[in-house]
Design an enzyme around this catalytic site. Sequence first.
Site: not given
Ligand code: ADP
Ligand code: MG
Ligand code: MG
Ligand code: MG
Ligand code: MG
Length: 443
Positions: A52, A130, A132, A187, A194, A243, A315, A332, A334
């Site tokens: 429903d 990512e 958190e 974190e 995270e 992010h 960043r 990325e 953010r």
């Molecule tokens: P940060 O450096 O911001 O802390 P993380 O290392 O925690 O980043 O997270 C990186 C994320 O990006 C992971 O989920 C990873 O699998 C993803 N990632 C890596 N390569 C690619 C890509 N080509 N396209 C999209 N996401 C990606």
């Molecule tokens: Mg991270």
């Molecule tokens: Mg990040």
């Molecule tokens: Mg983080």
């Molecule tokens: Mg990282």
Amino acid sequence: SKVTKESILKRAEDLDVKFIKLQFTDVFGTTKNVAIPASQLEKALDGDVMFDGSSIEGFVRIEESDMYLKPDMNTFSLIPWQSEYGNVARLICDVYNPDGKPFEGCPRNVLKKVIKEAEKMGFSMNAGPEAEFYLFERNLEDMPTTNSRDYGGYFDLSPVDLGDEVRRAMVTELESMGFEIEASHHEVGEGQHEIDFKYADALTTADNVVTFKFVVRKIAMQYGLHATFMPKPLFGKAGSGMHTHQSLFKGKNTNAFYDENAKYQLSKTAMNYIGGLLAHARGFAAITNPLVNSYKRLVPGYEAPVYIAWSEKNRSPLVRIPARRGLGTRAELRNPDPACNPYLALAVTLKAGLDGIKKKTDPGDPVNLNIYHLTETQKKDLKIKSLPASLSEALDELEADDVVRSALGPHVYENFMTAKRIEWDEYRTQVFPWEVERYLGVY
Ligand code: ADP
Ligand code: MG
Ligand code: MG
Ligand code: MG
Ligand code: MG
């Protein structure tokens, strides 16, 4: 190998599955489910299970309430914890109208539509979030508190980190459900954590976010804790973001963001995609940051973005380009927070990026300074705008952004807008302790 109805029926039998949860997500990102006994699995796999729709917020009116659930066969998964009534599996579903058409108010259908649009342009989106979260204690009435009893900080290895074992349990359960966990760490905030899992295509990632939150909450509960994805649970402490790393691929093994010979080694596609993200950031904020509380995270002084700019070093801006090149070349984003509906958030950000590609939007030069330290005049000279400062402002911006609205479609847009305007109005008319403390004695 392709997953078929027969292969799922066989797996369910081999795994001694007694119940199946048919899951779907409402417009506000809340997961709903209809549980069926194993005897109904075949019927469910044929897309013959009805529910429903009028009882789901933001779905349909009473007079058009019969909706069908069509399971995505690729999402069959055993739910790892035991129940004394037998094993439980889940299937993530798309919602269909009685006339056999995909229901416009189903967020998963919304994302699929934008993914198709990307495919027509020759691209598939990859996304890695990512998410958190904070782990808080529950009180004697089993209600969540904001007490973490944890004094750890970013990446700390510490005997006082209560979350350490809980996090290991979460990682183990997630892995058993097929997640590839890349890292998990403490974190910045006390009690904040995270867990990063590997990127996948946009639809799989949105499904993964839903499953991730479910597992994290459930395991926290088993330890007597409460896991919260609220964007800013504590004043003066780090908020929780999500992010979202994103890239476009052409085929399986070509990252369309990478160009060895281009400036920054970022292709035209990448630059225009970033341009699109920046151009529509104010418009999609209401979707990526959907709560009144979301905007209390988006303030200077923490790691959360405030300014609409991009950088390959710093960043503080909205879009950061991590150093990795080749297959890992990505942007990325953010600002999203984990309270967002991941299907809608990926739909609107992908749409924004595609729009940038279509219109060849120039993202401008990267801003490699810490924008928090720039003066107002400098920001003006660099033409740096800010994200919306409140949910109300974000809703106005969403109303004004035709591209973002078209990604949502009229059904989701109208229902989201109506509910969120009410939410804002409720908030706006409250009188908070801060006001009483500040004004009662003085005026
Ligand atoms: P940060 O450096 O911001 O802390 P993380 O290392 O925690 O980043 O997270 C990186 C994320 O990006 C992971 O989920 C990873 O699998 C993803 N990632 C890596 N390569 C690619 C890509 N080509 N396209 C999209 N996401 C990606
Ligand atoms: Mg991270
Ligand atoms: Mg990040
Ligand atoms: Mg983080
Ligand atoms: Mg990282």
